[in-house]
Design a protein around this motif. Structure first.
Motif, PDB file in Angstrom:
ATOM      1  N   ILE A 189      -0.846   6.723  -0.112  1.00  0.00           N
ATOM      2  CA  ILE A 189      -1.171   5.363   0.312  1.00  0.00           C
ATOM      3  C   ILE A 189      -2.154   4.813  -0.720  1.00  0.00           C
ATOM      4  O   ILE A 189      -3.171   5.435  -1.016  1.00  0.00           O
ATOM      5  CB  ILE A 189      -1.840   5.362   1.706  1.00  0.00           C
ATOM      6  N   ILE A 190      -1.830   3.646  -1.243  1.00  0.00           N
ATOM      7  CA  ILE A 190      -2.666   3.033  -2.278  1.00  0.00           C
ATOM      8  C   ILE A 190      -3.812   2.283  -1.586  1.00  0.00           C
ATOM      9  O   ILE A 190      -3.603   1.648  -0.555  1.00  0.00           O
ATOM     10  CB  ILE A 190      -1.804   2.093  -3.124  1.00  0.00           C
ATOM     11  N   ASP A 191      -5.023   2.345  -2.196  1.00  0.00           N
ATOM     12  CA  ASP A 191      -6.195   1.706  -1.603  1.00  0.00           C
ATOM     13  C   ASP A 191      -6.140   0.193  -1.844  1.00  0.00           C
ATOM     14  O   ASP A 191      -6.306  -0.269  -2.971  1.00  0.00           O
ATOM     15  CB  ASP A 191      -7.450   2.300  -2.248  1.00  0.00           C
ATOM     16  N   GLY A 236       4.587  14.618  -4.608  1.00  0.00           N
ATOM     17  CA  GLY A 236       5.079  15.301  -5.795  1.00  0.00           C
ATOM     18  C   GLY A 236       5.322  14.392  -6.974  1.00  0.00           C
ATOM     19  O   GLY A 236       5.339  14.836  -8.118  1.00  0.00           O
ATOM     20  N   CYS A 237       5.480  13.062  -6.705  1.00  0.00           N
ATOM     21  CA  CYS A 237       5.746  12.114  -7.784  1.00  0.00           C
ATOM     22  C   CYS A 237       4.466  11.528  -8.344  1.00  0.00           C
ATOM     23  O   CYS A 237       4.508  10.684  -9.226  1.00  0.00           O
ATOM     24  CB  CYS A 237       6.573  10.936  -7.263  1.00  0.00           C
ATOM     25  N   ARG A 238       3.330  11.939  -7.827  1.00  0.00           N
ATOM     26  CA  ARG A 238       2.081  11.276  -8.180  1.00  0.00           C
ATOM     27  C   ARG A 238       1.716  11.508  -9.635  1.00  0.00           C
ATOM     28  O   ARG A 238       1.831  12.615 -10.154  1.00  0.00           O
ATOM     29  CB  ARG A 238       0.981  11.811  -7.270  1.00  0.00           C
ATOM     30  N   PHE A 292      -5.733   5.837  -1.795  1.00  0.00           N
ATOM     31  CA  PHE A 292      -6.589   5.938  -0.625  1.00  0.00           C
ATOM     32  C   PHE A 292      -6.478   7.320  -0.007  1.00  0.00           C
ATOM     33  O   PHE A 292      -7.469   7.925   0.374  1.00  0.00           O
ATOM     34  CB  PHE A 292      -6.153   4.865   0.376  1.00  0.00           C
ATOM     35  N   HIS A 350       0.805  -1.215   0.000  1.00  0.00           N
ATOM     36  CA  HIS A 350       0.000   0.000   0.000  1.00  0.00           C
ATOM     37  C   HIS A 350       0.841   1.268   0.000  1.00  0.00           C
ATOM     38  O   HIS A 350       0.307   2.357  -0.113  1.00  0.00           O
ATOM     39  CB  HIS A 350      -0.911   0.000   1.235  1.00  0.00           C
ATOM     40  N   LEU A 351       2.162   1.144   0.144  1.00  0.00           N
ATOM     41  CA  LEU A 351       2.997   2.345   0.238  1.00  0.00           C
ATOM     42  C   LEU A 351       3.294   2.890  -1.143  1.00  0.00           C
ATOM     43  O   LEU A 351       3.770   2.176  -2.027  1.00  0.00           O
ATOM     44  CB  LEU A 351       4.303   2.008   0.955  1.00  0.00           C
ATOM     45  N   GLY A 352       3.028   4.177  -1.315  1.00  0.00           N
ATOM     46  CA  GLY A 352       3.319   4.801  -2.598  1.00  0.00           C
ATOM     47  C   GLY A 352       4.440   5.806  -2.458  1.00  0.00           C
ATOM     48  O   GLY A 352       5.047   5.959  -1.401  1.00  0.00           O
ATOM     49  N   HIS A 353       4.699   6.503  -3.544  1.00  0.00           N
ATOM     50  CA  HIS A 353       5.745   7.526  -3.529  1.00  0.00           C
ATOM     51  C   HIS A 353       5.250   8.794  -2.857  1.00  0.00           C
ATOM     52  O   HIS A 353       4.150   8.847  -2.319  1.00  0.00           O
ATOM     53  CB  HIS A 353       6.161   7.850  -4.967  1.00  0.00           C
ATOM     54  N   LYS A 354       6.067   9.840  -2.926  1.00  0.00           N
ATOM     55  CA  LYS A 354       5.665  11.101  -2.330  1.00  0.00           C
ATOM     56  C   LYS A 354       4.640  11.796  -3.214  1.00  0.00           C
ATOM     57  O   LYS A 354       4.461  11.475  -4.386  1.00  0.00           O
ATOM     58  CB  LYS A 354       6.896  12.007  -2.170  1.00  0.00           C
ATOM     59  N   GLN A 384       3.172  11.236   1.860  1.00  0.00           N
ATOM     60  CA  GLN A 384       3.371   9.954   1.184  1.00  0.00           C
ATOM     61  C   GLN A 384       2.012   9.387   0.772  1.00  0.00           C
ATOM     62  O   GLN A 384       1.102   9.287   1.594  1.00  0.00           O
ATOM     63  CB  GLN A 384       4.081   8.962   2.104  1.00  0.00           C
ATOM     64  N   ARG A 409      -0.569  10.609   3.363  1.00  0.00           N
ATOM     65  CA  ARG A 409      -0.254  10.769   4.779  1.00  0.00           C
ATOM     66  C   ARG A 409       1.120  11.371   4.903  1.00  0.00           C
ATOM     67  O   ARG A 409       2.110  10.749   4.517  1.00  0.00           O
ATOM     68  CB  ARG A 409      -0.306   9.395   5.458  1.00  0.00           C
ATOM     69  N   LEU A 410       1.198  12.610   5.430  1.00  0.00           N
ATOM     70  CA  LEU A 410       2.483  13.281   5.599  1.00  0.00           C
ATOM     71  C   LEU A 410       3.272  13.253   4.294  1.00  0.00           C
ATOM     72  O   LEU A 410       4.441  12.877   4.254  1.00  0.00           O
ATOM     73  CB  LEU A 410       3.310  12.611   6.704  1.00  0.00           C
TER      74      LEU A 410
END
Lengths: 274, 166
Positions: free
Chosen positions: A109-111, A90-92, A101, A84-88, A107, A104-105
């Motif tokens: 979070i993938i659903d 700015g990289c989206r 999803f 579930h962890l994604g990049h920051k 970063q 968070r701070l």
């Protein structure tokens, strides 16, 4: 086709037509009226291959989850593998926003609920392709996991390409490798980006050649033209090991199922004819 | 460190919470969890009975939102100056690649003190700086990422220390 084969065997015409049954219903009715109960039992085995093949292929399509891929993974397993962890932030990538999803701070979070659904679809499709003896090509340009992907492909009897992708591998195959080359029937991308953080050329080329693709898309990837995107982390070793394990298990399961079904229909056929 | 003693104690207890939950969370997985040799009592229970978005199953299945909320990463808060435990999974001469349970690993230099003790599989203490090194450069549409976290290596984990959970 079956009739021609039987004619070549030299069996008298009406008798062999009588034994065809499903292939030529009108002629069999005629012949049974003429010849009564005269039937040639040994011709049955040669009639059925096309019917068997059709049943073998259509039977899995009747069930939504014929290979039961749902039981191969669970939400907890995905969570513990850090899928579930994604990049920051700015990289989206803009097109990944439906699969995220939240943030968070900084970063993403993938659903994982959506990931579960997409992963089930992707694994089910892979299983069907493997069941029908399709050629599967694993692609990954992340150097950290190149060897793992190659080993996975070798262990399930399929192929992998984890090196530099030359321009015309798919689109110019007939020139580069000679005519009559068989292209892969499915491409599985463990990471859809190449070394310079651009979408891998094979995604576009597969779309051009009508080859379906399954791909793990992280928050900085473009999921647009991938047939079965699976939103998830593609940078952590645990996550990539999980994907490799899942794909290997699905493909092996599908191939074993195929052998099972062939044996089953072979036995059924023998039971019918005797 | 110039932090007051209460700050250090609080971060220590937080570090242990992180370990406890992480160890429990990745107990089935393949050995990369930053767990310790000494096991502190579990600080957080997983209250699957009281979360809102609950799937109806025969056994208690936690929802993703609940799992996320109680995960060590989220409970930790901002990563800056948090003490975590990591495990070295790769060594290239003087560079140690350490995994502490985040998305990325961090790369630290081998310290001069006890340099030979840092081998593959050693557990170390880190002070996190950032979970992912990214930056937006001039003229770029998206951030450029280094695919690495940033942390300061504090030292090896002393297994003889037994800490009480506060």
């Amino acid at each position: 086709m079956a009739a021609a084969r039987l004619l070549q065997a030299g069996v008298p015409r009406f008798r062999c037509l009588g034994s065809l049954g499903k292939a030529a219903p009108s002629t069999s009715q005629l012949s049974s009226r003429l010849f009564g109960t005269l039937l040639a039992p040994e011709a049955n085995q040669q009639v059925d291959p096309t019917v068997i093949r059709r049943k073998l292929i259509t039977e899995p399509l009747r069930h939504p989850d014929f290979f039961n891929v749902k039981e191969l993974f669970s939400l907890k397993e995905l969570f513990d593998a850090r899928v579930h962890l994604g990049h920051k932030k700015g990289c989206r990538h803009r097109f990944m926003e439906p699969y995220i999803f939240g943030c968070r701070l900084d970063q993403d979070i993938i659903d994982l609920d959506q990931t579960m659904k997409h992963l089930q679809l992707a694994l089910n499709f892979t299983a069907h392709v493997a069941y029908r003896k399709g050629i599967i090509l694993f692609i990954n340009r992340n150097r950290q996991f190149g060897h793992l992907v190659e080993v996975t492909a070798r262990d399930c009897g399929e192929y992998a390409h984890t090196r530099y992708w030359q321009g015309g591998l798919l689109t110019n195959a007939h020139v580069q490798y000679g005519s009559g080359i068989r292209l892969p029937d499915l491409l599985i991308f463990i990471s859809t980006l190449n070394n310079v953080f651009e979408p891998h050329v094979a995604i576009r080329d597969a779309a051009k050649m009508n080859i379906p693709t399954v791909g793990v898309v992280d928050t900085n990837c473009n999921p647009s033209i991938i047939t079965y995107p699976v939103p998830g982390n593609d940078d952590s070793p645990l996550a990539v090991e999980l994907y490799c394990k899942l794909f290997k298990m699905t493909i092996t399961r599908a191939k074993n199922k195929r052998k099972q079904m062939e044996a089953l229909y072979g036995l059924q056929n023998k039971a019918d004819s005797s | 460190m110039a932090t007051p003693s209460w700050g250090r104690a609080a971060s220590r207890s937080r570090a242990w919470q992180l370990l406890g939950a992480a160890r429990r969370g990745s107990s089935h997985g393949t050995g990369d969890s930053p767990a310790t040799g000494v096991s502190p009592p579990e600080p957080e229970k997983r209250p699957s009975s009281r979360t809102g978005a609950q799937q109806v199953h025969s056994k208690n299945v936690e929802s993703f939102a609940s799992m996320l909320r109680h995960s060590p990463l989220v409970q930790m808060g901002p990563a800056k100056d948090k003490i975590v435990l990591g495990q070295i999974f790769h060594i290239v001469e003087d560079d140690l690649y350490i995994d502490f349970g985040g998305k990325f690993h961090c790369v630290c230099n081998r310290p001069e003190v006890d340099g030979e003790k840092y081998q593959k599989g050693s557990r170390v203490r880190l002070r996190l700086v950032d979970l992912e090194l990214t930056s937006r450069f001039l003229g770029a549409k998206t951030d450029t990422t280094l695919l690495e976290a940033d942390a300061v290596l504090l030292g090896l984990l002393e297994s003889r220390e037994i800490r009480q959970k506060e």
